[in-house]
Design an enzyme around this catalytic site. Structure first.
Site, short mmCIF file in Angstrom:
data_model
loop_
_atom_site.label_atom_id
_atom_site.label_comp_id
_atom_site.label_asym_id
_atom_site.label_seq_id
_atom_site.Cartn_x
_atom_site.Cartn_y
_atom_site.Cartn_z
N ASP A 172 9.80 1.03 4.86
CA ASP A 172 10.90 0.41 5.61
C ASP A 172 11.83 1.46 6.21
O ASP A 172 12.21 1.40 7.38
CB ASP A 172 11.72 -0.51 4.69
CG ASP A 172 10.85 -1.50 3.94
OD1 ASP A 172 9.68 -1.68 4.33
OD2 ASP A 172 11.33 -2.10 2.96
N SER A 201 13.88 -5.98 6.24
CA SER A 201 14.47 -4.67 5.93
C SER A 201 15.88 -4.47 6.46
O SER A 201 16.20 -3.42 7.04
CB SER A 201 13.57 -3.54 6.44
OG SER A 201 12.37 -3.59 5.75
N SER A 236 32.40 -4.34 6.55
CA SER A 236 31.29 -5.10 7.10
C SER A 236 31.81 -6.29 7.90
O SER A 236 32.50 -7.16 7.36
CB SER A 236 30.39 -5.60 5.96
OG SER A 236 29.66 -6.73 6.40
N THR A 289 0.83 -1.20 0.00
CA THR A 289 0.00 0.00 0.00
C THR A 289 0.86 1.26 0.00
O THR A 289 0.39 2.32 -0.36
CB THR A 289 -0.92 0.03 1.24
OG1 THR A 289 -0.14 -0.37 2.37
CG2 THR A 289 -2.09 -0.90 1.09
N TYR A 295 7.63 -7.12 -8.25
CA TYR A 295 7.35 -5.89 -7.48
C TYR A 295 7.09 -4.75 -8.45
O TYR A 295 6.10 -4.01 -8.33
CB TYR A 295 8.55 -5.57 -6.58
CG TYR A 295 8.31 -4.46 -5.58
CD1 TYR A 295 7.83 -4.74 -4.31
CD2 TYR A 295 8.57 -3.12 -5.90
CE1 TYR A 295 7.61 -3.72 -3.39
CE2 TYR A 295 8.35 -2.10 -4.99
CZ TYR A 295 7.87 -2.41 -3.73
OH TYR A 295 7.66 -1.41 -2.83
N ALA A 316 15.24 -11.93 4.70
CA ALA A 316 14.10 -12.44 5.47
C ALA A 316 12.89 -11.54 5.36
O ALA A 316 11.87 -11.77 6.00
CB ALA A 316 14.49 -12.60 6.93
N GLY A 317 13.00 -10.47 4.56
CA GLY A 317 11.88 -9.53 4.46
C GLY A 317 11.78 -8.65 5.70
O GLY A 317 10.70 -8.14 6.02
C1 GLA Z 1 9.08 -3.94 0.36
C2 GLA Z 1 9.27 -2.46 0.07
C3 GLA Z 1 8.26 -1.61 0.83
C4 GLA Z 1 6.83 -2.12 0.63
C5 GLA Z 1 6.77 -3.63 0.84
C6 GLA Z 1 5.42 -4.21 0.51
O1 GLA Z 1 9.39 -4.20 1.70
O2 GLA Z 1 10.57 -2.06 0.43
O3 GLA Z 1 8.38 -0.26 0.44
O4 GLA Z 1 6.37 -1.77 -0.64
O5 GLA Z 1 7.75 -4.33 0.08
O6 GLA Z 1 4.47 -3.74 1.40
#
Ligand code: GLA
Length: 387
Positions: free
Chosen positions: A172, A126, A68, A36, A222, A123-124
């Site tokens: 994020d 961020s 790193s 969104t 995406y 892992a999603g």
């Molecule tokens: C990734 C993107 C975010 C968002 C999500 C989906 O994490 O970095 O900006 O669009 O996908 O909600």
């Protein structure tokens, strides 16, 4: 897991010499409001207790030397030399942030940076935003400059757009910069404003289950979804001339005009329009400590992402299904961009151990892949570490 600050300082001294300052920025988990943000809509993430730490001190020239700890890799950026982008490595994030800060009139000094992170990668959660925001804050502060946290989030996002090639939304970076301990953030991605919604996790906790899978499709799909949303807006504008984004379309408007949309576009739009509403409803449920309702909205969000937005995958669906079979789970859904990464689960605290065990066993049995389960309270956003 947690990073030992003293060890990081000691390592810094042996590598670069001098007394570094330490800065941190967290990863995040999105509770609800998926896909969104780039539709100018609402999201409800929280920062997590996993973070990236940057030890930093200035240099006399305009070079940024960066190392790193996790990867055992180092690199160098000369701020007075031409820019480099799209290397396909973590250095793109560092260089992107430094260059964009300078373009936005934050005059940087050279720096030596040592970076360590316990945010799981891929892992999603961020890890990229945590890197961008911690590096951005460190470079700004040690150069004796200052930057507003919303601007810092925008710098991180622009770095990804221009130096990494990922056309992501603002969620994020925003929550990594502005998260608040004990709170979820209801972010209005159009106004770039957030309401801090108290989230007491004594009774219901957040558990994150990593599929440990990242499908190749993630990046290209995406961008496709973004384009499909834009097409939806274009068609709906004929009937709703005032709209610029799907954020402006109510569920009632959508129902009225949906038959003018081709099927795929209709499904994508339905997800975004209903997800915006679910997110606002979930924030209201959280304000009332109504975790049952919050959980119900999470299940619905997952179904919408799976069936209408089509960004889930077998492994995510399996983790959500397993969660639905565990006692004490109030809600579960995929979190982040999709095609792998993690699920977020709202679990009664007294059932957490049971849940972790069941999910691990059942997921492994059906996929031969081990899941990792992370439990986190809502954490604070980016800051200097003073100790
Ligand atoms: C990734 C993107 C975010 C968002 C999500 C989906 O994490 O970095 O900006 O669009 O996908 O909600």
């Amino acid at each position: 897991m947690a990073i030992n600050y003293l060890n990081l300082q000691t390592e810094y001294q042996s590598r670069f010499g001098g007394e570094p300052r330490l800065f941190r920025a967290p990863g995040r988990v999105n509770l609800i409001g998926e896909h969104t943000d780039y539709n100018d809509g609402f999201v409800l993430p929280m920062a997590i207790e996993y973070a990236t730490i940057v030890a930093a001190a200035v240099r006399e020239d305009r070079k940024i030397r960066v190392c790193s700890v996790n990867l055992g890799e180092e690199g160098e950026i000369n701020l007075d030399a031409p820019e480099q982008k799209f290397r396909g490595s973590w250095l793109d994030f560092v260089e992107g942030v430094a260059r964009i800060l300078e373009r936005r009139n934050v005059k940087l000094r050279g720096a030596d940076l040592l970076i360590s992170s316990d945010v799981p990668t891929g892992a999603g959660l961020s890890s990229s935003a945590a890197l961008e925001i911690s590096v951005g804050l460190a470079l700004t502060e040690i150069s004796n400059q200052s930057i507003d946290k919303v601007q810092l989030a925008l710098v991180g996002q622009a770095a990804e757009h221009e130096f990494v090639g990922a056309k992501i939304g603002i969620m994020d970076q925003f929550v990594s910069a502005l998260g608040r301990k004990g709170h979820a953030l209801l972010i209005d991605c159009r106004k770039l404003q957030a309401e801090q919604v108290p989230f007491a996790t004594d009774d219901a906790a957040i558990a994150i289950c990593n599929t440990n899978i990242k499908h190749e499709l993630a990046a290209s799909e995406y961008n496709t979804r973004r384009a499909e949303c834009e097409q939806g807006v274009e068609i709906l504008q004929k009937f709703l001339p005032g709209i610029t984004h799907l954020r402006d379309v109510s569920v009632a408007d959508f129902e009225k005009y949906k038959n003018h949309l081709p099927e795929i576009i209709r499904k994508r739009c339905r997800h975004v329009v209903t997800e915006n509403k679910r997110t606002l409803d979930a924030a209201e449920a959280l304000r009332k400590n109504d975790f049952e309702e919050f959980g119900r909205l999470m299940w619905l969000s997952h179904m919408s992402l799976r069936d209408d937005y089509e960004v889930s995958c077998r492994e995510l669906d399996l983790l959500v299904k397993i969660a639905s079979e565990c006692a004490g789970v109030l809600g579960a859904r995929m979190t982040g961009g999709g095609f792998g990464g993690s699920t977020v689960n709202l679990v009664r605290r007294e059932k957490l151990e049971d849940f972790t065990e069941k999910v691990s066993i059942k997921y492994f049995r059906q996929t031969q892949i081990a899941t990792d389960v992370y439990v986190s309270n809502p954490a604070g956003g980016a800051s200097e570490i003073i100790f």
